[in-house]
Write a protein that holds these residues in place. Structure first.
Motif, PDB file in Angstrom:
ATOM      1  N   GLY A 540       0.809  -1.205   0.000  1.00  0.00           N
ATOM      2  CA  GLY A 540       0.000   0.000   0.000  1.00  0.00           C
ATOM      3  C   GLY A 540       0.845   1.257   0.000  1.00  0.00           C
ATOM      4  N   TRP A 541       1.898   1.285   0.825  1.00  0.00           N
ATOM      5  CA  TRP A 541       2.765   2.465   0.866  1.00  0.00           C
ATOM      6  C   TRP A 541       3.503   2.648  -0.449  1.00  0.00           C
ATOM      7  CZ3 TRP A 541       4.975   5.579   5.137  1.00  0.00           C
ATOM      8  CH2 TRP A 541       4.101   5.661   6.221  1.00  0.00           C
ATOM      9  N   ALA A 542       4.009   1.537  -1.015  1.00  0.00           N
ATOM     10  CA  ALA A 542       4.727   1.650  -2.287  1.00  0.00           C
ATOM     11  C   ALA A 542       3.782   2.044  -3.411  1.00  0.00           C
ATOM     12  CB  ALA A 542       5.415   0.326  -2.602  1.00  0.00           C
ATOM     13  N   ALA A 543       2.544   1.518  -3.398  1.00  0.00           N
ATOM     14  CA  ALA A 543       1.567   1.897  -4.424  1.00  0.00           C
ATOM     15  C   ALA A 543       1.195   3.373  -4.291  1.00  0.00           C
ATOM     16  CB  ALA A 543       0.325   1.022  -4.312  1.00  0.00           C
ATOM     17  N   TRP A 544       1.072   3.865  -3.052  1.00  0.00           N
ATOM     18  CA  TRP A 544       0.785   5.278  -2.856  1.00  0.00           C
ATOM     19  C   TRP A 544       1.920   6.135  -3.433  1.00  0.00           C
ATOM     20  CZ3 TRP A 544      -3.023   8.473  -1.989  1.00  0.00           C
ATOM     21  CH2 TRP A 544      -2.758   9.780  -1.546  1.00  0.00           C
ATOM     22  N   ASP A 545       3.155   5.669  -3.284  1.00  0.00           N
ATOM     23  CA  ASP A 545       4.278   6.392  -3.887  1.00  0.00           C
ATOM     24  C   ASP A 545       4.132   6.460  -5.404  1.00  0.00           C
ATOM     25  OD1 ASP A 545       5.438   6.881  -1.458  1.00  0.00           O
ATOM     26  OD2 ASP A 545       7.046   5.402  -1.666  1.00  0.00           O
ATOM     27  N   VAL A 546       3.648   5.386  -6.013  1.00  0.00           N
ATOM     28  CA  VAL A 546       3.427   5.415  -7.460  1.00  0.00           C
ATOM     29  C   VAL A 546       2.340   6.433  -7.805  1.00  0.00           C
ATOM     30  CG1 VAL A 546       2.687   4.068  -9.463  1.00  0.00           C
ATOM     31  CG2 VAL A 546       4.184   3.027  -7.746  1.00  0.00           C
ATOM     32  N   ILE A 547       1.271   6.448  -7.028  1.00  0.00           N
ATOM     33  CA  ILE A 547       0.191   7.416  -7.260  1.00  0.00           C
ATOM     34  C   ILE A 547       0.730   8.837  -7.152  1.00  0.00           C
ATOM     35  CG2 ILE A 547      -1.976   8.293  -6.295  1.00  0.00           C
ATOM     36  CD1 ILE A 547      -2.611   5.366  -5.498  1.00  0.00           C
ATOM     37  N   ARG A 548       1.575   9.084  -6.161  1.00  0.00           N
ATOM     38  CA  ARG A 548       2.163  10.419  -6.010  1.00  0.00           C
ATOM     39  C   ARG A 548       3.160  10.714  -7.134  1.00  0.00           C
ATOM     40  NH1 ARG A 548       0.172  14.307  -3.731  1.00  0.00           N
ATOM     41  NH2 ARG A 548       1.890  15.040  -2.437  1.00  0.00           N
ATOM     42  N   SER A 549       3.765   9.672  -7.689  1.00  0.00           N
ATOM     43  CA  SER A 549       4.652   9.865  -8.835  1.00  0.00           C
ATOM     44  C   SER A 549       3.855  10.322 -10.051  1.00  0.00           C
ATOM     45  CB  SER A 549       5.405   8.569  -9.144  1.00  0.00           C
ATOM     46  OG  SER A 549       6.176   8.153  -8.039  1.00  0.00           O
ATOM     47  N   VAL A 550       2.654   9.773 -10.211  1.00  0.00           N
ATOM     48  CA  VAL A 550       1.787  10.237 -11.297  1.00  0.00           C
ATOM     49  C   VAL A 550       1.399  11.697 -11.038  1.00  0.00           C
ATOM     50  CG1 VAL A 550      -0.395   9.869 -12.506  1.00  0.00           C
ATOM     51  CG2 VAL A 550       0.959   7.901 -11.743  1.00  0.00           C
ATOM     52  N   ASP A 551       1.137  12.069  -9.778  1.00  0.00           N
ATOM     53  CA  ASP A 551       0.883  13.474  -9.452  1.00  0.00           C
ATOM     54  C   ASP A 551       2.051  14.346  -9.907  1.00  0.00           C
ATOM     55  OD1 ASP A 551      -1.477  12.707  -8.252  1.00  0.00           O
ATOM     56  OD2 ASP A 551      -0.722  12.862  -6.195  1.00  0.00           O
ATOM     57  N   PHE A 552       3.273  13.860  -9.635  1.00  0.00           N
ATOM     58  CA  PHE A 552       4.467  14.613 -10.043  1.00  0.00           C
ATOM     59  C   PHE A 552       4.503  14.791 -11.552  1.00  0.00           C
ATOM     60  CE2 PHE A 552       8.813  14.265 -11.720  1.00  0.00           C
ATOM     61  CZ  PHE A 552       9.386  15.421 -11.196  1.00  0.00           C
ATOM     62  N   LEU A 553       4.229  13.716 -12.295  1.00  0.00           N
ATOM     63  CA  LEU A 553       4.230  13.821 -13.758  1.00  0.00           C
ATOM     64  C   LEU A 553       3.145  14.779 -14.242  1.00  0.00           C
ATOM     65  CD1 LEU A 553       4.796  10.054 -14.660  1.00  0.00           C
ATOM     66  CD2 LEU A 553       6.438  11.929 -14.943  1.00  0.00           C
ATOM     67  N   TYR A 554       2.001  14.753 -13.586  1.00  0.00           N
ATOM     68  CA  TYR A 554       0.904  15.629 -13.991  1.00  0.00           C
ATOM     69  C   TYR A 554       1.253  17.106 -13.769  1.00  0.00           C
ATOM     70  CZ  TYR A 554      -2.880  12.408 -15.240  1.00  0.00           C
ATOM     71  OH  TYR A 554      -3.680  11.502 -15.895  1.00  0.00           O
ATOM     72  N   GLU A 555       2.149  17.389 -12.825  1.00  0.00           N
ATOM     73  CA  GLU A 555       2.547  18.780 -12.589  1.00  0.00           C
ATOM     74  C   GLU A 555       3.561  19.272 -13.614  1.00  0.00           C
ATOM     75  OE1 GLU A 555       3.875  19.706  -8.698  1.00  0.00           O
ATOM     76  OE2 GLU A 555       1.896  19.484  -7.771  1.00  0.00           O
ATOM     77  N   ARG A 556       4.169  18.369 -14.353  1.00  0.00           N
ATOM     78  CA  ARG A 556       5.145  18.764 -15.367  1.00  0.00           C
ATOM     79  C   ARG A 556       4.408  19.163 -16.645  1.00  0.00           C
ATOM     80  NH1 ARG A 556      10.783  18.363 -13.651  1.00  0.00           N
ATOM     81  NH2 ARG A 556      11.168  18.478 -15.897  1.00  0.00           N
ATOM     82  N   PRO A 557       4.577  20.367 -17.121  1.00  0.00           N
ATOM     83  CA  PRO A 557       3.795  20.824 -18.277  1.00  0.00           C
ATOM     84  C   PRO A 557       4.129  20.089 -19.569  1.00  0.00           C
ATOM     85  CG  PRO A 557       5.493  22.432 -17.682  1.00  0.00           C
ATOM     86  CD  PRO A 557       5.468  21.418 -16.588  1.00  0.00           C
ATOM     87  N   GLU A 558       5.311  19.464 -19.657  1.00  0.00           N
ATOM     88  CA  GLU A 558       5.687  18.809 -20.909  1.00  0.00           C
ATOM     89  C   GLU A 558       5.135  17.391 -21.042  1.00  0.00           C
ATOM     90  OE1 GLU A 558       7.523  19.281 -18.208  1.00  0.00           O
ATOM     91  OE2 GLU A 558       9.546  18.418 -18.383  1.00  0.00           O
TER      92      GLU A 558
END
Length: 684
Positions: A540-558
């Motif tokens: 669960g913790w590692a999967a949450w990190d993946v979800i937050r990684s997608v958040d990080f990608l979504y913040e990148r305009p490119e």
């Protein structure tokens, strides 16, 4: 803080034999000229556990008498050392505290107060008395030569040690050259002694073992079976958990099998063993662990008795656990007897329950030792067959989604609750690098409040947005710095993709508890146990990190949000990738290696998988109709001896049916390697 070694002149831990030393430590270098005017330099290093190593010209100086101390606090650690030039000659002494060195030739310098650190086993030392002549090897337990030597018993090796079911008594003595260990081992049944020859598999038989060490970097394992079979091995750092049986010492042993017991006498050459441990002479102070292994019998589990008991562990490769041992000059009769181990009291039901309720014949005939295992296996088969029957009733997309949703609810409950709010990422770039056709950014962001993630982001040298994103989860073997992961990042960045390689909890820069030697299995193991206590899971913790990684990608305009691909590397990355893709619909394609086998297989740390019927296959299939690649490292799933061969089903056929319900059969693909692990092992 990274520290593992204890004692004098250890070998500092490394990730691999050729890698730099990893342990935190302070190093002082003392440059001077000797009586002939030649320049010399002596270096002394101390780690947070006050292990010390003295070198001159790259060679260990074990003739230095070093006093040292170290202290670890919440904000850091400190160390202090003092040494005498040679024993009984303090005309040149020096003291150092955090790098400030003072020299004094008058002998009146005041040294800092240095308290010897107490680490690992801190019980009072065991004492071995000296005899002018050791008893003959064949002397029996009641022989007059042994009567003056006090006997002691080995307690059962468990968290709350009780007296063992089968008593083990031991005596020991030394003559300055040899340590003689003599044990009488109760045994009402025939002994188990299958191994033959030196360094054979005596560890699986009945045996008596002696583990010796003087520091935390080396230990000796000496084991003798009832038939006299000998195993002697040296474990040396780094990676002392791999003892080498190529070590051979002039160890004498004598065993005798009698009615109701067997005896073992082991004569250990002290000078030879001390040299193997890095000592120049025979030290008075050692560390020791005595262990008796009684192998499993029909209807009865194996039993370990050890002094000191180490909480039920059956790996004795950690010298910090051993008990201090002192070789005394007094005779054995003049020494205080070895302190008897006092079992911790048990209360309530644990104190009332009898550990044995069946006679030996019943235990054998009813296979009591495997009764629980057999019962659980039958329960597993019943649950799996129930899932098979429910699957056979699925004929439409609606049927499938009812089947899926019930099991996904159980899956989500098993994963554990996610944080109610997502804290700001506060993403930042800590370093930038350029390569051939790509750029690399070292990035960090906040996954949970105060809990930070580390990752490498690879971008094209001349990006043309919007860029498809490939998010890679590393395996259990290496963190994000693994060479092949870097190759993937650089290669796909050159083709116009953004590649984000993240580090899982407990790996690389996110090391928590166990960074040693390449594999962070220990870190993941400890992390998993801690999270279980809090009602959560590592997945669960590692999967949450993946979800937050997608958040990080979504913040990148490119980044092109419609093309986010998740890859889970072989050996561990695939498990987290499968779980994360099932929980985050923003992931548009996923390839979790070695994950969704069609036969019965559970994912390591999600409880209730069998009862809740959410197998890895179900979790993977819940991502339909998104793009999915069923990828396997070796032969097609099921070919490698499934856990339950009678219950194996074709997972790919099931997946084709599910994706077909959505008219998305083209979104399902497969990839597999060739060759079987079983055959590979046989060839080796």
């Amino acid at each position: 803080m990274l520290a593992r070694s204890i004692g004098a002149n250890p070998v500092w831990e490394r990730d691999a034999l050729e890698s730099p030393e990893l342990e935190d430590r302070i190093r002082w270098e003392l440059a001077f000229r000797d009586a002939r005017g030649a320049g010399r330099m002596i270096a002394i290093e101390v780690n947070p556990w006050a292990a010390w190593r003295v070198e001159e010209a790259g060679r260990v100086r074990d003739d230095f008498l070093v006093r040292r101390t170290a202290e670890v606090t919440a904000s850091g650690w400190s160390a202090a050392v003092a040494r005498s030039r040679r024993a009984l000659a303090p005309e040149l002494r020096w003291a150092a505290d955090l790098g400030t060195v003072e020299l004094n030739r008058t002998g009146d310098m005041r040294l800092p107060e240095l308290a010897e650190p107490r680490l690992g086993n801190t019980e009072p030392p065991l004492e071995v008395g000296r005899l002018a002549r050791l008893p003959p090897p064949a002397a029996g337990w009641e022989d007059p030569a042994w009567r003056s030597v006090p006997a002691f018993e080995l307690p059962r090796n468990e968290p709350y040690p009780r007296p063992p079911r089968y008593r083990t008594e031991a005596r020991w003595a030394h003559d300055g050259r040899t340590l003689a260990v003599f044990a009488r081992l109760e045994e009402p049944e025939p002994v188990v002694a299958r191994a033959g020859g030196r360094d054979s598999a005596v560890a699986a038989d009945d045996h008596l073992a002696v583990y010796l060490a003087t520091s935390g970097s080396k230990f000796l394992q000496i084991a003798v079976g009832p038939a006299g079979t000998l195993l002697d091995a040296l474990g040396a750092g780094p990676r002392i958990s791999r003892p080498q049986s190529s070590f051979h010492a002039a160890i004498e042993r004598h065993t005798e099998i009698l009615y109701g017991r067997w005896t073992a006498r082991i004569d250990i050459p002290l000078k030879e063993c001390a040299a193997a441990l890095g000592e120049t002479g025979v030290p008075r102070q050692w560390r020791v662990l005595l262990a008796r292994h009684r192998a499993a019998r029909p209807g009865e589990a194996a039993e370990w008795s050890t002094l000191p008991p180490v909480g039920g562990a059956t790996s004795f490769y950690g010298p910090a656990r051993y008990r201090a041992l002192v070789l005394r000059e007094e005779g054995p009769a003049q020494l205080a007897p070895a302190p008897a181990h006092r079992p911790k009291s048990r209360t309530g039901l644990a104190a009332e329950l009898a550990s044995r309720v069946w006679p030996p014949l019943y235990r054998r005939s009813h296979s009591v030792r495997t009764m629980v295992q057999d019962y659980l296996r039958k329960m597993v088969e019943q649950a799996v067959l129930a899932e098979r029957r429910a699957w056979e009733q699925i004929a439409s997309r609606e049927d499938w989604e009812r089947f899926r949703d019930e099991r996904v609810r159980a899956f989500r409950a098993s994963v554990g609750a996610f944080p109610p709010e997502r804290p700001p990422l506060e993403a930042r770039v800590t370093a930038r690098h350029t390569g051939d056709g790509y750029r690399l950014e070292n990035v960090v962001w906040q996954s949970r409040p105060g809990f930070w993630m580390t990752a490498n982001l690879y971008l094209p040298a001349a990006p043309r947005p919007p860029l498809p994103a490939i998010l890679i989860l590393h395996s259990q073997h290496f963190p994000k710095t693994q060479g092949e992961l870097h190759d993937m990042g650089a290669l796909w960045a050159r083709t116009g993709c953004a590649v984000l390689i993240i580090e899982r909890p407990g790996y690389g820069e996110r090391t928590e508890t166990h960074p040693w030697f390449r594999y962070a299995y220990g870190s993941r193991f400890n992390f998993t146990k801690q999270l279980f206590l809090a009602g959560e899971s590592y997945s669960g913790w590692a999967a949450w990190d993946v979800i937050r990684s997608v958040d990080f990608l979504y913040e990148r305009p490119e980044i092109d949000r419609s093309r986010v691909i998740l890859l889970g590397a072989v050996a561990g990355g695939g498990e987290i990738a499968g779980v994360a893709a099932a929980l985050d619909p923003r992931i548009t394609a996923v390839a979790p290696f070695n994950y969704d086998q069609g036969h019965v297989r559970v994912h390591g740390d999600l409880p209730g998988q069998i009862a809740g019927q959410f197998s890895p296959w179900l979790i993977a299939a819940s991502t339909a109709p998104r793009k999915f690649v069923r990828a396997f490292e070796f032969g097609w799933e099921g070919a490698e001896e499934p856990d339950y061969p009678r219950l194996w089903v074709d997972g790919m056929a099931r997946s084709e049916k599910v994706w077909g319900f959505y008219g998305a059969r083209d979104n399902l693909a497969s990839s597999q390697g060739y060759g079987l692990i079983r055959l590979s092992v046989e060839r080796v």
